[in-house]
Design a protein around this motif. Structure first.
Motif, PDB file in Angstrom:
ATOM      1  N   ALA A  67       1.002  -1.148  -0.010  1.00 36.66           N
ATOM      2  CA  ALA A  67       0.008   0.135   0.065  1.00 36.66           C
ATOM      3  C   ALA A  67       0.862   1.395  -0.006  1.00 36.66           C
ATOM      4  CB  ALA A  67      -0.995   0.017   1.183  1.00 36.66           C
ATOM      5  N   LEU A  68       1.972   1.129   0.590  1.00 35.38           N
ATOM      6  CA  LEU A  68       2.974   2.093   0.623  1.00 35.38           C
ATOM      7  C   LEU A  68       4.442   1.994   0.496  1.00 35.38           C
ATOM      8  CD1 LEU A  68       3.133   5.428   0.918  1.00 35.38           C
ATOM      9  CD2 LEU A  68       3.421   4.854   3.576  1.00 35.38           C
ATOM     10  N   ALA A  69       5.004   2.318  -0.098  1.00 25.51           N
ATOM     11  CA  ALA A  69       6.708   2.114  -0.167  1.00 25.51           C
ATOM     12  C   ALA A  69       7.251   3.450   0.614  1.00 25.51           C
ATOM     13  CB  ALA A  69       7.112   1.767  -1.446  1.00 25.51           C
ATOM     14  N   VAL A  70       8.243   3.225   1.491  1.00 25.68           N
ATOM     15  CA  VAL A  70       8.843   4.025   2.333  1.00 25.68           C
ATOM     16  C   VAL A  70      10.327   4.038   1.902  1.00 25.68           C
ATOM     17  CG1 VAL A  70       9.312   5.134   4.551  1.00 25.68           C
ATOM     18  CG2 VAL A  70       7.105   4.002   3.994  1.00 25.68           C
ATOM     19  N   ILE A  71      10.881   5.135   1.258  1.00 29.31           N
ATOM     20  CA  ILE A  71      12.142   5.168   0.530  1.00 29.31           C
ATOM     21  C   ILE A  71      13.305   5.790   1.560  1.00 29.31           C
ATOM     22  CG2 ILE A  71      13.621   5.056  -1.468  1.00 29.31           C
ATOM     23  CD1 ILE A  71      10.708   3.755  -1.600  1.00 29.31           C
ATOM     24  N   GLY A  72      14.081   4.981   2.066  1.00 30.61           N
ATOM     25  CA  GLY A  72      15.100   5.442   3.199  1.00 30.61           C
ATOM     26  C   GLY A  72      16.306   6.405   2.403  1.00 30.61           C
ATOM     27  N   PRO A  73      17.161   5.647   1.736  1.00 27.00           N
ATOM     28  CA  PRO A  73      18.310   6.350   1.262  1.00 27.00           C
ATOM     29  C   PRO A  73      18.131   7.050   0.144  1.00 27.00           C
ATOM     30  CG  PRO A  73      18.479   3.868   0.941  1.00 27.00           C
ATOM     31  CD  PRO A  73      16.877   4.210   1.412  1.00 27.00           C
ATOM     32  N   GLU A  74      18.915   7.902  -0.335  1.00 31.87           N
ATOM     33  CA  GLU A  74      19.085   8.889  -1.240  1.00 31.87           C
ATOM     34  C   GLU A  74      19.186   8.345  -2.816  1.00 31.87           C
ATOM     35  OE1 GLU A  74      21.255   8.927   1.217  1.00 31.87           O
ATOM     36  OE2 GLU A  74      23.230   9.613   0.615  1.00 31.87           O
ATOM     37  N   ASP A  75      20.196   7.206  -2.807  1.00 30.27           N
ATOM     38  CA  ASP A  75      20.497   6.753  -4.136  1.00 30.27           C
ATOM     39  C   ASP A  75      19.239   6.438  -4.918  1.00 30.27           C
ATOM     40  OD1 ASP A  75      23.538   7.074  -4.346  1.00 30.27           O
ATOM     41  OD2 ASP A  75      23.104   5.873  -2.227  1.00 30.27           O
ATOM     42  N   PRO A  76      18.571   5.602  -4.283  1.00 28.78           N
ATOM     43  CA  PRO A  76      17.285   4.968  -5.039  1.00 28.78           C
ATOM     44  C   PRO A  76      16.262   6.247  -5.358  1.00 28.78           C
ATOM     45  CG  PRO A  76      17.141   3.927  -2.841  1.00 28.78           C
ATOM     46  CD  PRO A  76      18.713   4.777  -3.120  1.00 28.78           C
ATOM     47  N   LEU A  77      16.124   7.225  -4.526  1.00 27.21           N
ATOM     48  CA  LEU A  77      15.483   8.455  -4.982  1.00 27.21           C
ATOM     49  C   LEU A  77      15.916   9.239  -6.158  1.00 27.21           C
ATOM     50  CD1 LEU A  77      14.739   9.538  -1.252  1.00 27.21           C
ATOM     51  CD2 LEU A  77      12.962   8.793  -2.664  1.00 27.21           C
ATOM     52  N   ALA A  78      17.452   9.413  -6.008  1.00 29.38           N
ATOM     53  CA  ALA A  78      17.923  10.068  -7.091  1.00 29.38           C
ATOM     54  C   ALA A  78      17.670   9.196  -8.387  1.00 29.38           C
ATOM     55  CB  ALA A  78      19.258  10.391  -6.983  1.00 29.38           C
ATOM     56  N   ALA A  79      17.718   8.020  -8.285  1.00 33.92           N
ATOM     57  CA  ALA A  79      17.514   7.051  -9.494  1.00 33.92           C
ATOM     58  C   ALA A  79      16.266   6.876 -10.152  1.00 33.92           C
ATOM     59  CB  ALA A  79      18.112   5.695  -9.158  1.00 33.92           C
ATOM     60  N   GLY A 149      28.182  15.786  -6.784  1.00 32.60           N
ATOM     61  CA  GLY A 149      27.123  14.638  -6.997  1.00 32.60           C
ATOM     62  C   GLY A 149      27.173  13.868  -5.520  1.00 32.60           C
ATOM     63  N   LEU A 150      26.487  12.752  -5.472  1.00 32.40           N
ATOM     64  CA  LEU A 150      26.351  12.193  -4.140  1.00 32.40           C
ATOM     65  C   LEU A 150      27.518  11.510  -3.655  1.00 32.40           C
ATOM     66  CD1 LEU A 150      22.911  10.461  -4.840  1.00 32.40           C
ATOM     67  CD2 LEU A 150      23.471  12.439  -3.286  1.00 32.40           C
ATOM     68  N   ALA A 151      28.267  11.675  -2.495  1.00 34.15           N
ATOM     69  CA  ALA A 151      29.566  11.374  -2.178  1.00 34.15           C
ATOM     70  C   ALA A 151      29.490  10.849  -0.458  1.00 34.15           C
ATOM     71  CB  ALA A 151      30.426  12.234  -2.308  1.00 34.15           C
ATOM     72  N   ALA A 152      28.250  10.149  -0.431  1.00 34.40           N
ATOM     73  CA  ALA A 152      27.878   9.611   1.105  1.00 34.40           C
ATOM     74  C   ALA A 152      28.458  10.478   2.204  1.00 34.40           C
ATOM     75  CB  ALA A 152      28.695   8.347   1.093  1.00 34.40           C
ATOM     76  N   SER A 180      32.537  10.146 -10.551  1.00 37.15           N
ATOM     77  CA  SER A 180      31.406  10.937 -11.300  1.00 37.15           C
ATOM     78  C   SER A 180      31.047  11.876 -10.299  1.00 37.15           C
ATOM     79  CB  SER A 180      30.688  10.181 -12.091  1.00 37.15           C
ATOM     80  OG  SER A 180      29.786   9.388 -11.322  1.00 37.15           O
ATOM     81  N   ALA A 181      30.820  11.810  -9.081  1.00 39.97           N
ATOM     82  CA  ALA A 181      30.184  12.590  -7.962  1.00 39.97           C
ATOM     83  C   ALA A 181      31.166  13.870  -8.241  1.00 39.97           C
ATOM     84  CB  ALA A 181      30.074  12.064  -6.840  1.00 39.97           C
ATOM     85  N   GLY A 182      32.251  13.862  -8.637  1.00 39.12           N
ATOM     86  CA  GLY A 182      33.232  15.116  -8.419  1.00 39.12           C
ATOM     87  C   GLY A 182      33.654  15.490  -9.916  1.00 39.12           C
ATOM     88  N   GLU A 183      32.842  15.283 -10.928  1.00 38.76           N
ATOM     89  CA  GLU A 183      33.123  15.654 -12.064  1.00 38.76           C
ATOM     90  C   GLU A 183      32.687  17.158 -12.237  1.00 38.76           C
ATOM     91  OE1 GLU A 183      30.436  14.006 -15.050  1.00 38.76           O
ATOM     92  OE2 GLU A 183      31.984  11.953 -14.992  1.00 38.76           O
ATOM     93  N   GLN A 184      31.884  17.686 -11.413  1.00 39.18           N
ATOM     94  CA  GLN A 184      31.532  19.014 -11.313  1.00 39.18           C
ATOM     95  C   GLN A 184      31.873  19.579 -10.038  1.00 39.18           C
ATOM     96  OE1 GLN A 184      27.297  20.014 -12.822  1.00 39.18           O
ATOM     97  NE2 GLN A 184      28.458  21.176 -14.302  1.00 39.18           N
ATOM     98  N   ILE A 185      32.585  20.553  -9.636  1.00 40.06           N
ATOM     99  CA  ILE A 185      32.689  21.060  -8.164  1.00 40.06           C
ATOM    100  C   ILE A 185      32.034  22.403  -7.937  1.00 40.06           C
ATOM    101  CG2 ILE A 185      34.634  19.651  -7.981  1.00 40.06           C
ATOM    102  CD1 ILE A 185      36.168  22.299  -8.131  1.00 40.06           C
TER     103      ILE A 185
END
Ligand code: AMP
Ligand code: GLY
Length: 427
Positions: A67-79, A149-152, A180-185
């Protein structure tokens, strides 16, 4: 009665599952992949699907009529997990990929803040190391250097000298330390003041702020040592009062929600604003698009309302129809980490004393644990968050530290000053 899925396997997800398992609407709780702690929550079972396997998670939700999926971490949200679930007709707590980009790309977030006149530090974005170095040489101050980018939680360097800043630029753009998280700063104006976080349930239009908690990001007592994911948290935070929370709501959260709504991507889920309270008011350091870890382990046990009802209200744009009520007490969560955290994992070691900690009145949330030969072992990283409540922070901390003292595993590290020092608070 409903079946709910929690995605993730850390201390934050154990706390989410633990609180959700008390909901009067839930009879079945799936946690993917979960951990040995989540498996012990009432009505819960772990499912061996990783948080990154979006197709597998969507199929699980359909198969089990979640009925509801609760998403904890950022990576799947970003994906884009929430968009994929929506396309399959599954409701989720968490923002879609367009909103999650606020966390996944600091360059995008900065542009969003500037476009919408939301207070933040001035910054320039670079992909070319020579251009970044030339900019550094030309500016009068020493900027903060950030991987976009995402770097934990590890992609931000706050240098004290120009040489350190130059080294950080090289590290990210030439050595590619963050891939690739640091391709742009970003080279960002350094802000000074008190650092606070405000977390809010959001339904696309309205929001409800959680009790303010203070995280301890550094490994060692007195805020020394390397940055970590967070070594402990406590609430209430001594640096927040109702007036400041109201001001942050008005100047930062409301305009953020209004801008996202206007662009056709309403923010539904938990918005975590990392802020600096400067001389000219609060400014955004970063947005996270999910609950904090370990803030969640300290704060959520204080929720008196039904978390499932709140999350469904966020997902359906009806937050004003539910109550969001908190016990007016203090809570402290102390992280116990493995010997080589935050640099390496190390060998699994047996954990003793979990029952004794529970008898001392603590709730122990699992993260880096595993079952080996039928016994719970520390498997690396942040292992446990030992949480206790009390009438004030000192009492809650006293109880939580009795829990920590009852638990033993080889090489265990924890900070002895969670909730006890006023680190970061000007005297
Ligand atoms: P972030 O991952 O963006 O939250 O950054 C990690 C930490 O770096 C923050 O919690 C701050 O302590 C620090 N930081 C980031 N940006 C700035 C800034 N512009 N000025 C001062 N400190 C900063
Ligand atoms: N405790 C900080 C975070 O979850 O990002």
């Amino acid at each position: 009665m409903s079946c709910v899925l929690v995605v993730g396997g850390g201390g934050r997800e154990h706390a989410l599952a633990w609180v959700l398992s008390r909901s009067r609407h839930i009879d079945r709780l799936l946690v993917a992949p979960g951990n040995p702690g989540t498996a012990t929550c009432d009505g819960a079972e772990n499912v061996a699907i990783s948080a990154g396997d979006i197709a597998g998670l969507v199929a699980l939700c359909r198969r089990e009529s979640v009925a509801l999926a609760v998403i904890g971490p950022e990576d799947p949200l970003a994906a884009g997990i929430v968009d994929a679930l929506a396309a399959a007709g599954v409701a989720a707590f968490g923002p879609g990929a367009a909103c999650a980009r606020l966390e996944a790309s600091k360059a995008h977030c900065k542009q969003f803040l500037i476009d919408n006149r939301i207070p933040t530090a001035a910054a320039e974005v670079f992909g070319d190391p020579d251009a970044a170095s030339a900019h550094l040489a030309a500016r009068p101050d020493v900027p903060v250097v950030k991987a976009s980018g995402l770097a934990a939680g590890k992609g931000v360097i706050v240098p004290d000298t120009r040489e350190e800043a130059a080294a950080a630029i090289r590290d990210m753009l030439v050595e590619r330390r963050f891939g690739s998280a640091g391709e742009q700063i970003l080279l960002e104006e350094r802000l000074f003041g008190r650092e606070v976080s405000v977390l809010a349930f959001c339904d696309g239009e309205r929001f409800a702020v959680l009790p303010p908690a203070q995280d301890h990001k550094r490994l060692l007592v007195g805020d020394e040592g390397p940055n970590t994911g967070g070594m402990g948290a406590f609430t209430p935070s001594p640096v927040m009062d109702d007036r400041l929370i109201e001001q942050i709501g008005r100047e930062i959260i409301s305009p953020t929600l209004a801008a996202l709504r206007a662009s056709g991507t309403p923010y539904r889920g938990l918005l975590y604003a990392g802020l600096m309270i400067t001389e000219v008011g609060p400014k955004v350091i970063e947005f996270n698009c999910r609950f904090g870890d370990p803030e969640t382990q300290a704060v959520l046990p204080l929720l008196r309302s039904d978390l499932f009802e709140i999350m469904v209200a966020c997902a359906t744009g009806s937050l004003s129809d539910v109550s969001v009520d908190w016990a007016p007490v203090a809570s402290v969560g102390i992280v116990m980490a493995s010997a080589r955290y935050p640099t390496a994992a190390g060998e699994p070691v047996r954990i003793f004393g979990l029952d004794a900690a529970a008898e001392a009145g603590c709730v122990v949330f699992h993260a880096g644990t595993g079952i080996i030969d039928g016994a719970i072992h520390a498997t690396g990283g942040r292992v446990l968050t030992v949480t206790a409540t009390g009438p004030d922070v000192a009492a809650a901390a006293g109880r939580a530290y009795r829990g920590v003292a009852a638990i033993g595993f080889e090489g265990a590290q924890h900070r002895a000053d969670i909730g006890l020092s006023r680190a970061g608070v000007p005297a």
